[in-house]
Scaffold this motif. Structure first.
Motif, PDB file in Angstrom:
ATOM      1  N   SER A  86      39.348  46.497  35.942  1.00 23.53           N
ATOM      2  CA  SER A  86      38.413  45.381  35.894  1.00 23.53           C
ATOM      3  C   SER A  86      38.829  44.277  36.860  1.00 23.53           C
ATOM      4  O   SER A  86      38.285  43.194  36.823  1.00 23.53           O
ATOM      5  N   CYS A 122      41.260  42.334  36.981  1.00 17.81           N
ATOM      6  CA  CYS A 122      41.553  41.128  36.207  1.00 17.81           C
ATOM      7  C   CYS A 122      42.851  40.470  36.656  1.00 17.81           C
ATOM      8  O   CYS A 122      43.165  39.374  36.246  1.00 17.81           O
ATOM      9  N   GLY A 153      32.635  34.577  36.019  1.00 20.11           N
ATOM     10  CA  GLY A 153      34.046  34.681  36.406  1.00 20.11           C
ATOM     11  C   GLY A 153      34.251  35.180  37.820  1.00 20.11           C
ATOM     12  O   GLY A 153      34.775  34.476  38.679  1.00 20.11           O
ATOM     13  N   HIS A 209      37.798  33.191  24.682  1.00 20.39           N
ATOM     14  CA  HIS A 209      38.257  34.289  25.547  1.00 20.39           C
ATOM     15  C   HIS A 209      38.338  33.736  26.961  1.00 20.39           C
ATOM     16  O   HIS A 209      37.336  33.323  27.527  1.00 20.39           O
ATOM     17  N   ASP A 210      39.533  33.719  27.532  1.00 18.40           N
ATOM     18  CA  ASP A 210      39.695  33.200  28.898  1.00 18.40           C
ATOM     19  C   ASP A 210      39.205  34.242  29.888  1.00 18.40           C
ATOM     20  O   ASP A 210      39.813  35.309  30.007  1.00 18.40           O
ATOM     21  N   PRO A 211      38.143  33.967  30.626  1.00 21.79           N
ATOM     22  CA  PRO A 211      37.752  34.913  31.678  1.00 21.79           C
ATOM     23  C   PRO A 211      38.891  35.002  32.709  1.00 21.79           C
ATOM     24  O   PRO A 211      39.381  33.985  33.187  1.00 21.79           O
ATOM     25  N   CYS A 212      39.303  36.217  32.999  1.00 21.01           N
ATOM     26  CA  CYS A 212      40.480  36.404  33.860  1.00 21.01           C
ATOM     27  C   CYS A 212      40.351  35.693  35.189  1.00 21.01           C
ATOM     28  O   CYS A 212      41.294  35.110  35.692  1.00 21.01           O
ATOM     29  N   ASN A 213      39.155  35.787  35.757  1.00 19.40           N
ATOM     30  CA  ASN A 213      38.994  35.174  37.072  1.00 19.40           C
ATOM     31  C   ASN A 213      39.167  33.660  36.997  1.00 19.40           C
ATOM     32  O   ASN A 213      39.633  33.051  37.946  1.00 19.40           O
ATOM     33  N   CYS A 256      41.844  40.965  29.657  1.00 19.46           N
ATOM     34  CA  CYS A 256      40.432  41.056  30.049  1.00 19.46           C
ATOM     35  C   CYS A 256      39.591  41.560  28.879  1.00 19.46           C
ATOM     36  O   CYS A 256      40.077  42.222  27.968  1.00 19.46           O
ATOM     37  N   CYS A 257      38.301  41.232  28.955  1.00 18.80           N
ATOM     38  CA  CYS A 257      37.354  41.709  27.951  1.00 18.80           C
ATOM     39  C   CYS A 257      37.109  43.202  28.100  1.00 18.80           C
ATOM     40  O   CYS A 257      36.525  43.830  27.224  1.00 18.80           O
ATOM     41  N   GLY A 264      35.298  44.472  30.617  1.00 24.21           N
ATOM     42  CA  GLY A 264      34.079  44.717  31.398  1.00 24.21           C
ATOM     43  C   GLY A 264      34.177  44.122  32.787  1.00 24.21           C
ATOM     44  O   GLY A 264      33.245  44.197  33.575  1.00 24.21           O
ATOM     45  N   GLY A 265      35.313  43.531  33.071  1.00 24.16           N
ATOM     46  CA  GLY A 265      35.489  42.824  34.335  1.00 24.16           C
ATOM     47  C   GLY A 265      35.136  43.666  35.532  1.00 24.16           C
ATOM     48  O   GLY A 265      35.179  44.889  35.469  1.00 24.16           O
ATOM     49  N   SER A 266      34.750  42.999  36.610  1.00 26.65           N
ATOM     50  CA  SER A 266      34.294  43.616  37.850  1.00 26.65           C
ATOM     51  C   SER A 266      33.059  44.472  37.588  1.00 26.65           C
ATOM     52  O   SER A 266      32.767  45.407  38.310  1.00 26.65           O
ATOM     53  N   CYS A 317      31.635  33.485  30.818  1.00 28.00           N
ATOM     54  CA  CYS A 317      31.488  34.284  32.034  1.00 28.00           C
ATOM     55  C   CYS A 317      30.406  35.306  31.736  1.00 28.00           C
ATOM     56  O   CYS A 317      30.418  35.922  30.672  1.00 28.00           O
ATOM     57  N   ILE A 355      29.772  38.255  32.843  1.00 18.95           N
ATOM     58  CA  ILE A 355      30.190  39.636  32.646  1.00 18.95           C
ATOM     59  C   ILE A 355      30.916  39.774  31.318  1.00 18.95           C
ATOM     60  O   ILE A 355      30.689  40.723  30.570  1.00 18.95           O
ATOM     61  N   CYS A 356      31.763  38.787  31.018  1.00 17.53           N
ATOM     62  CA  CYS A 356      32.416  38.819  29.704  1.00 17.53           C
ATOM     63  C   CYS A 356      31.356  38.867  28.607  1.00 17.53           C
ATOM     64  O   CYS A 356      31.461  39.630  27.653  1.00 17.53           O
TER      65      CYS A 356
HETATM   66  S1  SF4 Z   1      34.609  40.008  32.902  1.00 15.61           S
HETATM   67 FE1  SF4 Z   1      35.419  38.248  32.191  1.00 15.61          FE
HETATM   68  S2  SF4 Z   1      37.357  38.847  31.213  1.00 15.61           S
HETATM   69 FE2  SF4 Z   1      36.811  40.435  32.239  1.00 15.61          FE
HETATM   70  S3  SF4 Z   1      37.603  40.303  34.425  1.00 15.61           S
HETATM   71 FE3  SF4 Z   1      35.679  39.030  34.519  1.00 15.61          FE
HETATM   72  S4  SF4 Z   1      36.239  37.269  34.007  1.00 15.61           S
HETATM   73 FE4  SF4 Z   1      37.851  38.800  33.316  1.00 15.61          FE
END
Ligand code: SF4
Ligand code: HEM
Ligand code: SF4
Ligand code: SF4
Lengths: 460, 274
Positions: free
Chosen positions: A126, A128, A290, A342-346, A380-381, A383-385, A426, A428-429
């Motif tokens: 993802s 992340c 994100g 939930h902290d979005p990784c980006n 990450c959740c 689902g990232g990327s 985010c 995507i999250c």
């Molecule tokens: S979808 Fe959200 S948690 Fe997952 S990589 Fe993006 S920012 Fe990260």
């Protein structure tokens, strides 16, 4: 079925779909040879990639720090092994070590099978960057999968989802194929909703010339996360801003970052800069997304084809700043259910939003509980990327990839009574978590952060 | 054979080691840092960057934060290694009398020699044990097994043999040890391109093997994973750098005035009356 020799793979874009995004797929028999050619070109450009190829000691620390390995226990989902799928080829063709010692150091000849492995495992990552965050050297496997996906794209292998999103962006300026009339209608509808629910008059100006602020919402906010866009509208109205949404870029995301940083990502950047110039704005404010925020904040400076005259900030940055300056009157009791973030990784590992998100959430909720780990150490959740594939096999993967997140949410106890809030600012999250909180029965509702701000604003 | 290992190979070794490292560094420098991929939260000053990179390089900060067991083995191994390497230089350079040279401590040359011996033996054994620990870790932990290539194990075994032979020379000094003076003269002669003295050193099989293994190590070093010594800094320089956010503050926004004007509130009392 999207499966190749036991590996799950996302559904591929067809020939026509690839042509729409300006790629002429390479015939299978030429793919291995071309893969080496493209790899040779690109490896000479990116030091981040070269270092990931050449300085890993195989200490294994990244393994249990990647949610994909934790969720699937598939050895190829260990970050360094994911990188190894390309490193073994890199070693074989581009290093003395690999040429001399071959298998001993893990070098391998290129083949179609290897390319199929890339497709499976680079699209389970993802991007992340938790691996980069924990690696003793800072080796960033995300850089490897960026380049791996780029190679696949040039070879003509791209997920249907990503290709169609790229094409939609070029056609209408957002990922969801929403044309301007649809945008305007939806925004009018939102104004009415706001009036009904909050009793305030909020207008969403579209393409308003000589605006000061250009707001870039995520297109998902028009359909899936309306409260995020409504919250932003309420915020801009509340502070009396002269703002507008450009109809040519109703998209905070930029899928180019995720599969084609050359044409697709760059094209979206030009589009944005054109809009800013046409509307004569002074500052660009970004919505909740994100990867899109990372693409905007960190990549526009190096991708733009002209000097960028407009500062680009995130809406959270501005809200947090106003909260610190005590300019907003907020009533946290409007959000009194238990909340976790939930902290979005980006945001937290690539864009430095860590503190600002917390400044906001503490000011607009009464029962905020941190997950463990959180902030820059978050997971990450899953689902990232945008690996939000809905076909049956990949959907099963998504459930596995979100397992770690589910454990974290459960441990906070916010969903114990079935009325918790999982704030995931985010798009995507959100798209990943809406179904996943059901699959894992977490007893929480997924919301954005600006949603909560909108609710808490005190107008009188 | 002894002539080859003792007088010719050292020059080849040093040349290949140096050129090899330059080649690898040049390769890395040829590729550029294209996009800004520094990890957040951002470091704000170059001082902070130096502290971060320094604590990663010399204290193994991330291993400490995320895997204590690995940190213990890896940190002690590298720490012992650093001391062993330093010990070789100083110990041979001053023939073990280095501590006597520190002014104000009043250490006699004899005491210094004993200290030098004790430290050398301790770190030698520690290094061996840590390498063994890392090897066992590689062979037993599932996640580490899954990332290990044959060469990873071979490196540890190679170092174990190299260090093991060195330790034997120390532990059984009477039978297998070498005379410091001889070694120093031998190295000095080599370095000054003078006719070599002390070739009788190489009659000691342990010394011969130790010395040969070191040279092979140095030759292969620039082309192997051991380059992480430099890779460490090159990679960190990409992901740990200063970044400053643009200043917050929206143009032409006056919240107080907007609120005083009641923007957004339904305009008339009529509505309230309904
Ligand atoms: S979808 Fe959200 S948690 Fe997952 S990589 Fe993006 S920012 Fe990260
Ligand atoms: C500043 C210098 C150095 C730093 C920061 C550094 C850092 C590291 C780190 C973080 C690891 C991973 C942890 C582990 O697997 O044990 C490692 C592994 C290793 N290092 Fe270093 N290192 C340095 C110099 C050296 C040198 C000079 C050698 C020379 C022989 C060396 C030999 C090794 C070996 C063999 C391993 C693998 C251990 C294993 O397989 O488990 N290192 N190093
Ligand atoms: S943590 Fe870094 S050095 Fe260790 S195996 Fe993973 S990528 Fe390699
Ligand atoms: S970027 Fe995230 S998902 Fe990808 S390998 Fe690294 S930790 Fe795993």
């Amino acid at each position: 079925m999207p499966e190749y020799k036991g590996m799950v793979q996302p559904v591929r874009a067809t020939l026509e779909e690839m042509r729409k995004i300006h790629i002429e797929p390479v015939p299978d028999e030429l793919k291995p040879e071309k893969a080496i050619e493209y790899l040779d070109q690109i490896r000479k450009k990116f030091r981040s990639f070269v270092m990931a190829m050449e300085s890993c000691t195989k200490c294994g620390q990244c393994a249990e720090n990647c949610h994909t390995y934790l969720g699937t226990r598939d050895p190829n989902n260990i970050p360094t092994n994911r990188a190894e799928l390309i490193r073994k080829i890199y070693k074989r063709y581009f290093t003395l070590e690999g040429r001399w010692f071959g298998k001993l150091v893990g070098a391998e000849d290129i083949s179609l099978d290897v390319i199929e492995q890339w497709y499976s495992y680079f699209y389970q990552c993802s991007q992340c960057r938790r691996c980069a965050h924990v690696c003793p050297f800072g080796i960033d496997t995300c850089e490897v999968t960026f380049i791996g996906r780029q190679l696949l794209h040039w070879l003509g292998i791209t997920p249907k989802l990503h290709a169609s999103v790229g094409a939609a962006m070029e056609r209408v300026g957002n990922h969801t194929n929403l044309p301007k009339p649809g945008i305007v209608d939806t925004l009018e509808f939102m104004s009415e909703e706001i009036m009904d629910e909050f009793g305030v008059e909020v207008e969403f100006p579209v393409d308003k010339p000589d605006s000061d602020i250009m707001y870039i919402p995520s297109s998902a906010d028009f359909l899936l996360n309306p409260y995020t866009l409504m919250g932003a509208g309420m915020f801009f109205t509340y502070i009396g801003a002269n703002w507008t949404i450009p109809s040519t870029v109703t998209e905070a995301g930029n899928f180019g970052l995720l599969f084609d940083q050359y044409w697709t990502q760059r094209g979206n950047v030009m589009r944005l800069l054109n809009a800013a110039q046409e509307l004569g704005i002074k500052k660009i404010v970004w919505g909740e997304c994100g990867h899109g925020w990372r693409a905007a904040k960190m990549y526009i400076p190096s991708l733009a084809d002209r000097p960028v005259r407009w500062p680009i900030v995130h809406i959270h940055d501005e809200i947090a700043n106003m909260i610190r300056n005590k300019e907003l009157k907020l009533d946290p009791s409007k959000n009194s259910k238990p909340v976790t973030l939930h902290d979005p990784c980006n945001y937290v590992r690539a864009c430095g939003l860590n503190e600002n998100m917390r400044t906001i959430i503490r000011a607009v909720t009464t029962d905020f509980r941190e997950m463990t780990p959180h902030g820059m150490d978050n997971f990450c959740c899953g689902g990232g990327s945008a690996i939000l594939f809905d076909d049956p096999e990949m959907y099963q993967r998504r459930i596995l990839l979100s397992q770690k997140k589910a454990e974290q949410v459960r441990a906070t106890g916010v969903g114990k009574n079935g009325d918790g809030i999982l704030c995931a600012p985010c798009s995507i999250c959100k798209a990943q978590l809406y179904p996943m909180v059901e699959e894992h029965e977490l007893g929480v509702e997924v919301k954005g952060l600006v949603d909560l701000v909108g609710k808490a604003l005190v107008w009188k | 054979m002894k002539l080859l290992i003792g007088q010719i190979l050292p020059y080849i070794t040093v040349t290949l080691f140096t050129l090899g490292i330059l080649y690898r560094l040049g390769r890395w420098a040829g590729a550029r840092i294209i996009h800004n991929i520094t990890l957040s939260p951002w470091l704000q000053t170059n001082g902070q960057v130096a502290v971060r990179i320094g604590s990663e390089a010399f204290l193994f900060r991330n291993l400490f934060r995320f895997d204590l067991a690995l940190w213990a083995g890896a940190f002690l191994m590298h720490f012992a290694l650093l001391n062993v390497l330093g010990g070789h230089i100083v110990g041979f350079g001053f023939l073990g009398e280095q501590f006597a040279l520190i002014p104000g401590l009043g250490i006699s040359p004899e005491l210094s020699k004993e200290m030098s011996n004790l430290l050398g033996t301790t770190f030698g054994i520690l290094l061996f044990l840590c390498l063994l620990y890392l090897l066992i870790r590689r062979l037993t932990l599932t996640k580490v097994k899954q990332v290990t290539k044959p060469s990873d194990n071979l490196w540890l075994i190679y170092l174990l043999v190299l260090v093991g032979v060195g330790d034997i020379m120390r532990l059984f000094e009477q039978s297998f040890g070498v005379e410091y003076q001889l070694v120093r003269d031998y190295i000095v002669a080599l370095a000054l391109f003078k006719p070599v003295v002390g070739m009788e050193l190489l009659n000691n099989g342990f010394f011969l093997v130790h010395f040969l293994l070191v040279q092979i190590l140095l030759i292969v070093f620039p082309f192997s994973k051991l380059m992480h010594l430099f890779g460490m800094f090159a990679e960190r320089w990409i992901v740990n750098r200063v970044y400053k956010d643009p200043a917050p503050g929206l143009p032409n926004v006056d919240v107080a005035a907007a609120r005083a004007a009641g923007i957004g509130l339904p305009s008339d009392a009529a509505e309230e009356g309904v």
